[in-house]
Design a protein around this motif. Structure first.
Motif, short mmCIF file in Angstrom:
data_model
loop_
_atom_site.label_atom_id
_atom_site.label_comp_id
_atom_site.label_asym_id
_atom_site.label_seq_id
_atom_site.Cartn_x
_atom_site.Cartn_y
_atom_site.Cartn_z
N VAL A 144 0.85 -1.18 0.00
CA VAL A 144 0.00 0.00 0.00
C VAL A 144 0.89 1.24 0.00
O VAL A 144 1.88 1.30 0.74
N VAL A 145 0.55 2.22 -0.81
CA VAL A 145 1.33 3.45 -0.93
C VAL A 145 0.57 4.60 -0.28
O VAL A 145 -0.61 4.80 -0.57
N VAL A 146 1.24 5.33 0.61
CA VAL A 146 0.66 6.49 1.27
C VAL A 146 1.47 7.72 0.87
O VAL A 146 2.71 7.71 0.95
N ILE A 147 0.78 8.78 0.45
CA ILE A 147 1.43 10.02 0.03
C ILE A 147 1.40 11.00 1.19
O ILE A 147 0.36 11.26 1.78
N THR A 148 2.57 11.56 1.52
CA THR A 148 2.66 12.56 2.58
C THR A 148 3.39 13.78 2.06
O THR A 148 4.17 13.71 1.11
N ASN A 154 8.46 18.38 1.56
CA ASN A 154 8.76 16.95 1.59
C ASN A 154 7.62 16.16 0.99
O ASN A 154 6.73 15.70 1.69
N PHE A 155 7.64 15.99 -0.30
CA PHE A 155 6.63 15.17 -0.98
C PHE A 155 7.18 13.76 -1.02
O PHE A 155 8.16 13.49 -1.70
N LYS A 156 6.55 12.83 -0.26
CA LYS A 156 7.08 11.48 -0.11
C LYS A 156 6.03 10.43 -0.47
O LYS A 156 4.84 10.64 -0.26
N LEU A 157 6.52 9.30 -0.98
CA LEU A 157 5.71 8.12 -1.20
C LEU A 157 6.21 7.05 -0.24
O LEU A 157 7.38 6.66 -0.29
N ASN A 158 5.33 6.58 0.63
CA ASN A 158 5.68 5.57 1.62
C ASN A 158 5.02 4.24 1.25
O ASN A 158 3.80 4.18 1.10
N LEU A 189 10.17 6.91 -0.95
CA LEU A 189 10.68 7.63 -2.12
C LEU A 189 10.36 9.10 -1.94
O LEU A 189 9.19 9.49 -1.87
N GLN A 190 11.39 9.94 -1.87
CA GLN A 190 11.20 11.38 -1.70
C GLN A 190 11.33 12.05 -3.06
O GLN A 190 12.38 12.00 -3.70
N LEU A 191 10.25 12.70 -3.47
CA LEU A 191 10.23 13.35 -4.78
C LEU A 191 10.64 14.81 -4.68
O LEU A 191 11.26 15.35 -5.59
N GLY A 192 10.25 15.49 -3.60
CA GLY A 192 10.57 16.90 -3.47
C GLY A 192 9.84 17.73 -4.50
O GLY A 192 8.75 17.40 -4.97
N ASN A 193 10.46 18.82 -4.93
CA ASN A 193 9.87 19.72 -5.92
C ASN A 193 10.55 19.45 -7.26
O ASN A 193 11.53 20.08 -7.62
N THR A 194 10.05 18.48 -8.00
CA THR A 194 10.65 18.11 -9.27
C THR A 194 10.25 19.06 -10.37
O THR A 194 9.31 19.83 -10.26
N GLN A 197 8.71 17.43 -17.52
CA GLN A 197 7.91 17.92 -18.63
C GLN A 197 6.66 17.10 -18.88
O GLN A 197 5.77 17.54 -19.59
N GLU A 198 6.57 15.91 -18.33
CA GLU A 198 5.40 15.06 -18.52
C GLU A 198 5.12 14.28 -17.24
O GLU A 198 6.03 14.07 -16.44
N PRO A 199 3.88 13.88 -17.03
CA PRO A 199 3.56 13.15 -15.79
C PRO A 199 4.19 11.76 -15.79
O PRO A 199 4.35 11.13 -16.83
N HIS A 200 4.52 11.29 -14.61
CA HIS A 200 5.10 9.96 -14.43
C HIS A 200 4.30 9.21 -13.37
O HIS A 200 3.67 9.81 -12.50
N THR A 201 4.34 7.90 -13.47
CA THR A 201 3.71 7.05 -12.46
C THR A 201 4.80 6.30 -11.71
O THR A 201 5.84 5.96 -12.27
N TYR A 202 4.52 6.04 -10.44
CA TYR A 202 5.46 5.35 -9.57
C TYR A 202 4.78 4.11 -9.01
O TYR A 202 3.65 4.18 -8.53
N THR A 203 5.46 2.98 -9.10
CA THR A 203 4.93 1.71 -8.62
C THR A 203 5.89 1.11 -7.61
O THR A 203 7.10 1.05 -7.86
N CYS A 204 5.35 0.68 -6.47
CA CYS A 204 6.17 0.04 -5.45
C CYS A 204 6.14 -1.48 -5.65
O CYS A 204 5.07 -2.07 -5.83
#
Length: 302
Positions: A144-148, A154-158, A189-194, A197-204
């Motif tokens: 399960v992925v939680v966005i904080t 601190n934009f993180k995916l847990n 996964l810490q994304l921060g302020n990226t 140019q195009e949206p991306h998806t992240y899969t754990c």
């Protein structure tokens, strides 16, 4: 032994292995001198490598982390094993086809095992020992992925999973076209302020030696470059405008009120000043002579 005897033993060994493969190709089986990795809840078979027709005794024991005899069987009493440890009475079975079966493997079943075969001939007592190394793992559950946090800090995916042992986490980043671009290790996964140019998806992806599960993809549109900063700029502009209105509207109303008050005050003072001037003028006319009265003075002597 003579060379011919060794050759016969090797042939019997080969036939035993082929026979075992034929019997157990659909089941999980351990291999001697190898590590066998198994998920909990499964059954596993330990093959008996018997290379002689003479009378023999087979013992199945555990060597570590504790030492105990699990089961023992004799060829002259083939009906049933003559030794069975009480702890394994309902979990270990002996099959005359040539294997011991440990059922419903649990985490604590991991360790070293051994099958010892004693040949009870009249002239010589020989032994064969086959060690087995069993590693048991609990399969992982779907992560399960939680966005904080937010994109500005601190934009993180847990990523977390409720079940599983020896779990490793990794992230897979894909573009909008489904092309995998990067892989990141770790549960967070810490994304921060990226600035992309195009949206991306992240899969754990979580896995261990016996299982693998994948989370639902997460699209990080809020952190895609200008698209991420645009909404923030819009809200900041709205906030600034609201603050300006709160400050300016009362100031304008107060200014108008003060202007009207000053105007009324000036008009009031002007009226009072005109009345005083008129009064002074009238009072001066009664005491001072007029230019038209010059001939009315005393007569000039001739």
């Amino acid at each position: 032994m003579k060379h011919s005897d060794w050759k016969t033993v090797e042939i019997l060994r080969l036939f035993a292995v082929l026979h075992w493969i034929t019997l157990c190709r659909a089941a999980i089986s351990a291999s001697p001198n190898c590590i066998t990795k198994l998920p909990t809840g499964e059954d596993i078979r330990f093959p008996i490598n018997h290379y002689s027709d003479e009378k023999h005794e087979v013992t199945f024991r555990r060597r570590s982390p504790i030492r105990l005899k699990i089961m023992a069987w004799k060829s002259d009493r083939p009906e049933r094993p003559y030794v069975t440890h009480p702890y394994y009475r309902h979990r270990v079975q002996f099959h005359k086809d040539g294997f011991f079966e440990l059922q419903n493997v649990q985490l604590y079943d991991g360790g070293m095992y051994e099958i010892q075969t004693d040949y009870l001939g009249k002239q010589l007592r020989n032994k064969d020992r086959d060690p087995f190394d069993l590693w048991a793992f609990e399969p992982v559950s779907r992560p399960v992925v939680v966005i904080t946090g937010n994109c500005s800090s601190n934009f993180k995916l847990n990523c977390s999973t409720a079940r599983g042992t020896n779990v490793t986490h990794r992230w897979e980043k894909q573009s909008a076209h489904g092309v995998s671009t990067y892989t990141f290790n770790g549960a967070v996964l810490q994304l921060g302020n990226t600035s992309e140019q195009e949206p991306h998806t992240y899969t754990c992806i979580v896995e261990n030696p016996v299982s693998k599960e994948t989370s639902d993809p997460v699209t990080a549109e809020l952190c895609d470059g200008e698209r991420a900063r645009g909404p923030r700029s819009h809200w900041i502009a709205v906030l600034i405008l609201a603050i300006a209105l709160v400050i300016l509207v009362p100031a304008i109303v107060l200014g108008i009120w003060r202007s009207e008050r000053i105007g009324k005050s000036k008009q009031s003072r002007g009226g009072i000043q005109g009345t005083e001037e008129q009064r002074n003028f009238l009072r001066g006319g009664e005491t001072e002579p007029h230019c038209g009265d010059a001939g009315a003075g005393p007569p000039i002597p001739v």
